[in-house]
Design a protein around this motif. Structure first.
Motif, mmCIF file in Angstrom:
data_model
loop_
_atom_site.group_PDB
_atom_site.id
_atom_site.type_symbol
_atom_site.label_atom_id
_atom_site.label_comp_id
_atom_site.label_asym_id
_atom_site.label_seq_id
_atom_site.Cartn_x
_atom_site.Cartn_y
_atom_site.Cartn_z
ATOM 1 N N VAL A 5 48.637 38.239 55.142
ATOM 2 C CA VAL A 5 48.065 38.002 53.823
ATOM 3 C C VAL A 5 48.268 39.267 53.004
ATOM 4 N N ARG A 6 48.849 39.106 51.853
ATOM 5 C CA ARG A 6 49.122 40.265 51.005
ATOM 6 C C ARG A 6 47.832 40.764 50.338
ATOM 7 N N ARG A 7 47.865 42.016 49.984
ATOM 8 C CA ARG A 7 46.718 42.660 49.351
ATOM 9 C C ARG A 7 46.311 41.925 48.066
ATOM 10 N N ALA A 8 47.282 41.511 47.272
ATOM 11 C CA ALA A 8 46.986 40.810 46.015
ATOM 12 C C ALA A 8 46.218 39.511 46.277
ATOM 13 N N ARG A 9 46.609 38.799 47.328
ATOM 14 C CA ARG A 9 45.930 37.541 47.658
ATOM 15 C C ARG A 9 44.491 37.790 48.100
ATOM 16 N N VAL A 10 44.295 38.810 48.895
ATOM 17 C CA VAL A 10 42.938 39.167 49.328
ATOM 18 C C VAL A 10 42.099 39.518 48.108
ATOM 19 N N THR A 11 42.670 40.259 47.174
ATOM 20 C CA THR A 11 41.949 40.629 45.953
ATOM 21 C C THR A 11 41.562 39.385 45.170
ATOM 22 N N GLN A 12 42.478 38.430 45.050
ATOM 23 C CA GLN A 12 42.166 37.182 44.351
ATOM 24 C C GLN A 12 40.981 36.476 44.994
ATOM 25 N N MET A 13 40.993 36.395 46.289
ATOM 26 C CA MET A 13 39.927 35.687 46.998
ATOM 27 C C MET A 13 38.590 36.418 46.871
ATOM 28 N N LEU A 16 36.661 35.947 43.654
ATOM 29 C CA LEU A 16 35.878 34.717 43.501
ATOM 30 C C LEU A 16 34.407 34.938 43.856
ATOM 31 N N ALA A 17 34.121 35.981 44.597
ATOM 32 C CA ALA A 17 32.728 36.316 44.911
ATOM 33 C C ALA A 17 31.987 36.806 43.664
ATOM 34 N N LEU A 18 32.721 37.107 42.593
ATOM 35 C CA LEU A 18 32.106 37.544 41.340
ATOM 36 C C LEU A 18 31.624 36.376 40.487
ATOM 37 N N LEU A 19 31.946 35.157 40.917
ATOM 38 C CA LEU A 19 31.468 33.986 40.190
ATOM 39 C C LEU A 19 29.964 33.817 40.395
ATOM 40 N N ALA A 20 29.316 33.238 39.413
ATOM 41 C CA ALA A 20 27.878 32.955 39.522
ATOM 42 C C ALA A 20 27.631 32.102 40.765
ATOM 43 N N ILE A 23 28.086 28.342 40.483
ATOM 44 C CA ILE A 23 29.485 27.918 40.341
ATOM 45 C C ILE A 23 30.164 27.950 41.707
ATOM 46 N N GLN A 24 29.914 29.005 42.471
ATOM 47 C CA GLN A 24 30.476 29.087 43.825
ATOM 48 C C GLN A 24 30.052 27.877 44.646
ATOM 49 N N GLU A 25 28.793 27.524 44.548
ATOM 50 C CA GLU A 25 28.281 26.396 45.323
ATOM 51 C C GLU A 25 28.949 25.092 44.908
ATOM 52 N N GLU A 26 29.103 24.894 43.592
ATOM 53 C CA GLU A 26 29.781 23.679 43.126
ATOM 54 C C GLU A 26 31.201 23.600 43.667
ATOM 55 N N THR A 43 44.493 30.710 40.412
ATOM 56 C CA THR A 43 45.058 30.949 39.082
ATOM 57 C C THR A 43 44.129 30.429 37.993
ATOM 58 N N VAL A 44 43.544 29.274 38.221
ATOM 59 C CA VAL A 44 42.635 28.661 37.245
ATOM 60 C C VAL A 44 41.285 29.375 37.242
ATOM 61 N N LEU A 45 40.834 29.821 38.412
ATOM 62 C CA LEU A 45 39.491 30.399 38.528
ATOM 63 C C LEU A 45 39.416 31.888 38.210
ATOM 64 N N GLN A 46 40.531 32.597 38.247
ATOM 65 C CA GLN A 46 40.500 34.038 38.002
ATOM 66 C C GLN A 46 39.929 34.417 36.635
ATOM 67 N N PRO A 47 40.272 33.703 35.542
ATOM 68 C CA PRO A 47 39.660 34.066 34.251
ATOM 69 C C PRO A 47 38.133 33.980 34.269
ATOM 70 N N LEU A 48 37.595 33.007 34.998
ATOM 71 C CA LEU A 48 36.141 32.914 35.123
ATOM 72 C C LEU A 48 35.592 34.115 35.874
ATOM 73 N N ALA A 49 36.258 34.487 36.953
ATOM 74 C CA ALA A 49 35.790 35.598 37.782
ATOM 75 C C ALA A 49 35.865 36.926 37.029
ATOM 76 N N ARG A 50 36.807 37.036 36.091
ATOM 77 C CA ARG A 50 36.928 38.282 35.315
ATOM 78 C C ARG A 50 35.809 38.426 34.296
ATOM 79 N N GLU A 51 35.186 37.308 33.950
ATOM 80 C CA GLU A 51 34.046 37.340 33.022
ATOM 81 C C GLU A 51 32.816 37.756 33.814
#
Length: 83
Positions: A5-13, A16-20, A23-26, A43-51
């Motif tokens: 697993v590449r570092r970038a992929r781990v970072t993406q995953m 997602l822990a930064l989501l409310a 939202i994570q539960e849903e 790709t779709v969820l990253q903009p949410l996680a950046r907020e």
């Protein structure tokens, strides 16, 4: 390296822990994808996680869900009905 697993992929995953929590539960309880690819992916969820504001995340999440097909959100909606 062991898990190939590449570092970038781990970072993406991890991002997602930064989501409310609600939202994570849903996302965790969405129905399984039976055909094709998931419409919700990192790709779709990253903009949410950046907020960082959870209230704003919830607004963005509601907008995103409104654009998704019902089969992505409702268990059994994508399953074929027997004849």
């Amino acid at each position: 390296r062991i898990g190939q697993v590449r570092r970038a992929r781990v970072t993406q995953m991890v991002n997602l822990a930064l989501l409310a929590p609600d939202i994570q539960e849903e996302i965790l309880f969405l129905p399984k994808t039976r055909r094709n690819r998931d419409v919700l992916n990192t790709t779709v969820l990253q903009p949410l996680a950046r907020e960082h504001d959870w209230r704003r995340q919830r607004v963005l999440w509601a907008r995103l869900k409104a654009k998704l097909p019902a089969s992505a959100l409702v268990p059994g909606a994508s399953e074929e009905v027997p004849a």
